[in-house]
Design a protein around this motif. Structure first.
Motif, PDB file in Angstrom:
ATOM      1  N   ALA A  60     -23.297  22.873  -3.485  1.00 41.05           N
ATOM      2  CA  ALA A  60     -24.253  23.244  -4.526  1.00 41.05           C
ATOM      3  C   ALA A  60     -25.167  22.075  -4.859  1.00 41.05           C
ATOM      4  O   ALA A  60     -26.376  22.257  -5.084  1.00 41.05           O
ATOM      5  CB  ALA A  60     -23.496  23.699  -5.778  1.00 41.05           C
ATOM      6  N   PHE A  61     -24.619  20.877  -4.859  1.00 47.50           N
ATOM      7  CA  PHE A  61     -25.415  19.681  -5.126  1.00 47.50           C
ATOM      8  C   PHE A  61     -26.477  19.487  -4.047  1.00 47.50           C
ATOM      9  O   PHE A  61     -27.625  19.150  -4.343  1.00 47.50           O
ATOM     10  CB  PHE A  61     -24.495  18.458  -5.193  1.00 47.50           C
ATOM     11  CG  PHE A  61     -25.205  17.179  -5.501  1.00 47.50           C
ATOM     12  CD1 PHE A  61     -25.573  16.876  -6.802  1.00 47.50           C
ATOM     13  CD2 PHE A  61     -25.508  16.280  -4.497  1.00 47.50           C
ATOM     14  CE1 PHE A  61     -26.240  15.697  -7.093  1.00 47.50           C
ATOM     15  CE2 PHE A  61     -26.170  15.100  -4.770  1.00 47.50           C
ATOM     16  CZ  PHE A  61     -26.537  14.808  -6.083  1.00 47.50           C
TER      17      PHE A  61
ATOM     18  N   VAL B  83     -29.291  22.048  -4.600  1.00 46.24           N
ATOM     19  CA  VAL B  83     -30.135  21.705  -5.750  1.00 46.24           C
ATOM     20  C   VAL B  83     -31.044  20.539  -5.415  1.00 46.24           C
ATOM     21  O   VAL B  83     -32.242  20.544  -5.743  1.00 46.24           O
ATOM     22  CB  VAL B  83     -29.263  21.387  -6.988  1.00 46.24           C
ATOM     23  CG1 VAL B  83     -30.117  20.781  -8.099  1.00 46.24           C
ATOM     24  CG2 VAL B  83     -28.569  22.639  -7.490  1.00 46.24           C
ATOM     25  N   CYS B  84     -30.518  19.533  -4.755  1.00 45.94           N
ATOM     26  CA  CYS B  84     -31.331  18.359  -4.399  1.00 45.94           C
ATOM     27  C   CYS B  84     -32.430  18.733  -3.411  1.00 45.94           C
ATOM     28  O   CYS B  84     -33.581  18.288  -3.551  1.00 45.94           O
ATOM     29  CB  CYS B  84     -30.453  17.262  -3.803  1.00 45.94           C
ATOM     30  SG  CYS B  84     -29.461  16.364  -5.018  1.00 45.94           S
TER      31      CYS B  84
ATOM     32  N   HIS C 192     -33.818  21.626  -3.049  1.00 47.49           N
ATOM     33  CA  HIS C 192     -34.809  22.415  -3.795  1.00 47.49           C
ATOM     34  C   HIS C 192     -35.686  21.497  -4.634  1.00 47.49           C
ATOM     35  O   HIS C 192     -36.908  21.695  -4.740  1.00 47.49           O
ATOM     36  CB  HIS C 192     -34.098  23.429  -4.680  1.00 47.49           C
ATOM     37  CG  HIS C 192     -35.035  24.275  -5.486  1.00 47.49           C
ATOM     38  ND1 HIS C 192     -35.407  23.956  -6.784  1.00 47.49           N
ATOM     39  CD2 HIS C 192     -35.700  25.425  -5.185  1.00 47.49           C
ATOM     40  CE1 HIS C 192     -36.243  24.872  -7.240  1.00 47.49           C
ATOM     41  NE2 HIS C 192     -36.433  25.777  -6.281  1.00 47.49           N
ATOM     42  N   THR C 193     -35.093  20.483  -5.243  1.00 48.31           N
ATOM     43  CA  THR C 193     -35.845  19.542  -6.072  1.00 48.31           C
ATOM     44  C   THR C 193     -36.845  18.744  -5.242  1.00 48.31           C
ATOM     45  O   THR C 193     -37.979  18.509  -5.653  1.00 48.31           O
ATOM     46  CB  THR C 193     -34.890  18.563  -6.785  1.00 48.31           C
ATOM     47  OG1 THR C 193     -33.992  19.307  -7.618  1.00 48.31           O
ATOM     48  CG2 THR C 193     -35.655  17.562  -7.634  1.00 48.31           C
TER      49      THR C 193
ATOM     50  N   ALA D 283     -28.269  13.529 -11.051  1.00 48.34           N
ATOM     51  CA  ALA D 283     -27.897  14.943 -11.135  1.00 48.34           C
ATOM     52  C   ALA D 283     -28.696  15.645 -12.233  1.00 48.34           C
ATOM     53  O   ALA D 283     -29.142  16.788 -12.064  1.00 48.34           O
ATOM     54  CB  ALA D 283     -26.400  15.079 -11.398  1.00 48.34           C
TER      55      ALA D 283
ATOM     56  N   ALA E 209     -32.150  16.163 -10.940  1.00 47.94           N
ATOM     57  CA  ALA E 209     -32.234  17.200  -9.907  1.00 47.94           C
ATOM     58  C   ALA E 209     -32.050  18.607 -10.467  1.00 47.94           C
ATOM     59  O   ALA E 209     -32.764  19.532 -10.080  1.00 47.94           O
ATOM     60  CB  ALA E 209     -31.195  16.936  -8.819  1.00 47.94           C
ATOM     61  N   GLY E 210     -31.063  18.771 -11.353  1.00 49.13           N
ATOM     62  CA  GLY E 210     -30.746  20.135 -11.784  1.00 49.13           C
ATOM     63  C   GLY E 210     -30.552  20.334 -13.266  1.00 49.13           C
ATOM     64  O   GLY E 210     -30.132  21.418 -13.700  1.00 49.13           O
ATOM     65  N   GLY E 211     -30.843  19.314 -14.072  1.00 42.65           N
ATOM     66  CA  GLY E 211     -30.672  19.460 -15.515  1.00 42.65           C
ATOM     67  C   GLY E 211     -29.294  19.023 -15.979  1.00 42.65           C
ATOM     68  O   GLY E 211     -28.375  18.803 -15.175  1.00 42.65           O
TER      69      GLY E 211
ATOM     70  N   PHE F 265     -26.204  21.246 -15.001  1.00 42.70           N
ATOM     71  CA  PHE F 265     -25.760  21.051 -13.626  1.00 42.70           C
ATOM     72  C   PHE F 265     -24.999  19.729 -13.486  1.00 42.70           C
ATOM     73  O   PHE F 265     -23.991  19.657 -12.783  1.00 42.70           O
ATOM     74  CB  PHE F 265     -26.962  21.062 -12.678  1.00 42.70           C
ATOM     75  CG  PHE F 265     -26.616  20.732 -11.258  1.00 42.70           C
ATOM     76  CD1 PHE F 265     -25.926  21.643 -10.478  1.00 42.70           C
ATOM     77  CD2 PHE F 265     -26.965  19.506 -10.716  1.00 42.70           C
ATOM     78  CE1 PHE F 265     -25.589  21.343  -9.174  1.00 42.70           C
ATOM     79  CE2 PHE F 265     -26.637  19.197  -9.402  1.00 42.70           C
ATOM     80  CZ  PHE F 265     -25.948  20.119  -8.629  1.00 42.70           C
TER      81      PHE F 265
END
Length: 453
Positions: free
Chosen positions: A172-173, A176-177, A179-180, A276, A279-281, A284
């Motif tokens: 998941a990390f 997210v990264c 996507h960021t 973190a 990247a995802g708030g 996250f």
């Protein structure tokens, strides 16, 4: 009854560990011990030390640890017993050096559970402050000791579940990264691998720190007597653990460094959390904290299990009191006394600083790694004298490089670590003198009708 078959299920005997593990279980054990999510926790320190090229430092560390992993594999194939470097050095360098190798490794293994439990308790207290750190410490110790006491099969199943959850969290990390990063260019990624501020000195210094994340791959060798086909699977398991673990460390650190270029953080000790959030708030980032806790619990189970096996083999040999350390529980077939003793020692964790305990661990680990490489060279010399030819590259050149890398990492430890480690060795020499009546006789050794295979 004794072990009678080679590479197959053995007849169970009261003084024998039971072979029940396969290759997958060994790799899961090794990765659980290493705790792959630790790369997020240590990212800031490694990025700062390397001047912003953390993934490159992990590449160097992976290469260095792979050299030693290859040596462990060769020795595990020749000597499929659960004593790790204690057994190897005893067979190849002499019983006295073997004892000191085991003593040095015991320094590493005895404090690793304490550190792992304390880190886990600290993280749990931050996440769930209603219970104090010492309270969480007791909970973690009780849970891991209970799992290990019931046997290696249950510990294996627990590790597989926890490592699976950790893997999902890291996946998941990654998503997210990525996507960021969106439309980030390849040049930005290249900057995460090398930049004008980086140098060979900064990268190797950071690699010495990154190498600590690999501690645990060697612990697979302590399970040799509980593996169905140890000569085949233990060497493969050790090497796969280093390669897979190094690949995870590289990928996650690359994404972290890509999302946050450079080496400037508000607080390097919590830089992973900072990235973190970026990247995802914050939500996250809190999930990633939870994943770190899950991975940490698996690591605690694996660390305590391997430590208890080393103590069991040394007790079975008689270099530690056999009646206490060298016995298995009659029904559970686990070294229960050792597990409980490790748990009691772990309860003292809150009275010891992480820095001091880690200093003990690093000295013992790198000294043991160096001796493993020396053992491979000694084995090559022994076979050469008997007329058996072995590859010079595999059995001399690579071990020499591995030993050099380990010695270099040892020199990177602070003076406190070296002094504490040398003090432990002095105690070991004194105990060896008592055990052998002034070195006039060999240290005791366990003998059976048939060696475990």
């Amino acid at each position: 009854m004794t072990s009678t078959t080679e590479g197959t299920e053995t007849t169970e005997a009261p003084d024998r560990l039971v072979p029940r593990l396969g290759l997958l279980s060994l790799v899961v054990f090794g990765l659980s011990y290493m705790a792959p999510a630790i790369v997020v926790s240590t990212f800031g320190v490694i990025a700062t030390t390397s001047a912003g090229v953390a993934p490159t430092a992990y590449v160097v560390a992976t290469v260095a640890m792979t050299l030693t992993a290859l040596s462990y594999g060769k020795l595990a194939r020749d000597h499929p017993a659960s004593g790790s470097v204690y057994t190897y050095a005893r067979k190849l360098l002499g019983s006295r050096i073997g004892f000191l190798a085991g003593w040095a490794l015991l320094l590493d293994y005895l404090f690793l559970p304490m550190v792992a439990w304390l880190i886990q308790a600290l993280y749990l207290h931050v996440q769930f402050p209603a219970l104090p750190t010492w309270g969480w410490l007791v909970v973690v110790i009780v849970v891991t000791t209970f799992v290990n006491a019931l046997g290696i099969v249950l510990a294996d199943r627990v590790n597989k579940v926890l490592l699976g959850l950790t893997a999902l969290g890291l996946l998941a990390f990654v998503v997210v990264c990525v996507h960021t990063l969106g439309g980030a260019s390849a040049a930005d990624g290249a900057h995460a691998l090398w930049n004008p501020a980086a140098s060979v000195g900064t990268v190797t210094a950071a690699a010495a720190i990154a190498a600590y994340s690999f501690l645990g791959f060697d612990a697979i060798s302590t399970l040799s007597e509980e593996v169905r086909e140890p000569r085949r699977d233990v060497p493969r398991g050790i090497l796969l653990t280093v390669i897979v673990g190094g690949g995870i460390f590289f990928l996650i650190s690359l994404l972290l460094q890509w999302v946050h270029p450079g080496a400037v953080f508000d607080d390097e000790s919590t830089a992973g959390y900072e990235v973190a959030v970026l990247a995802g708030g914050k939500g996250f980032a809190n999930v990633m904290n939870a994943i770190t806790l899950i991975g940490g619990m698996a690591s605690c189970v694996a660390i305590q299990a391997s430590t208890s096996r080393l103590m069991y083999v040394m007790g079975r040999d008689g270099v530690l009191p056999r009646r206490a350390f060298g016995r298995l529980h009659g029904r559970l077939r686990t070294p229960l006394f050792n597990l409980l003793l490790i748990a009691v020692i772990g309860l003292m964790a809150t009275r010891l600083s992480l820095e001091t305990a880690t200093s003990f661990i690093n000295f013992g680990a790198f000294l043991a790694f160096t001796l493993v490489n020396v053992c491979v060279i000694a084995a090559w010399l022994r076979h050469r004298r008997t007329g058996t030819r072995r590859s010079v590259l595999a059995h001399v050149v690579l071990p020499v490089l591995g030993a050099a890398a380990d010695v270099y990492l040892l020199t990177k430890l602070n003076h406190t670590a070296v002094l504490l480690g040398l003090g432990w060795l002095v105690i070991g020499v004194a105990y060896l003198c008592v055990l052998t009546r002034g070195l006039r006789r060999e240290p005791p050794e366990f003998h059976a009708e048939a060696s475990p295979t």
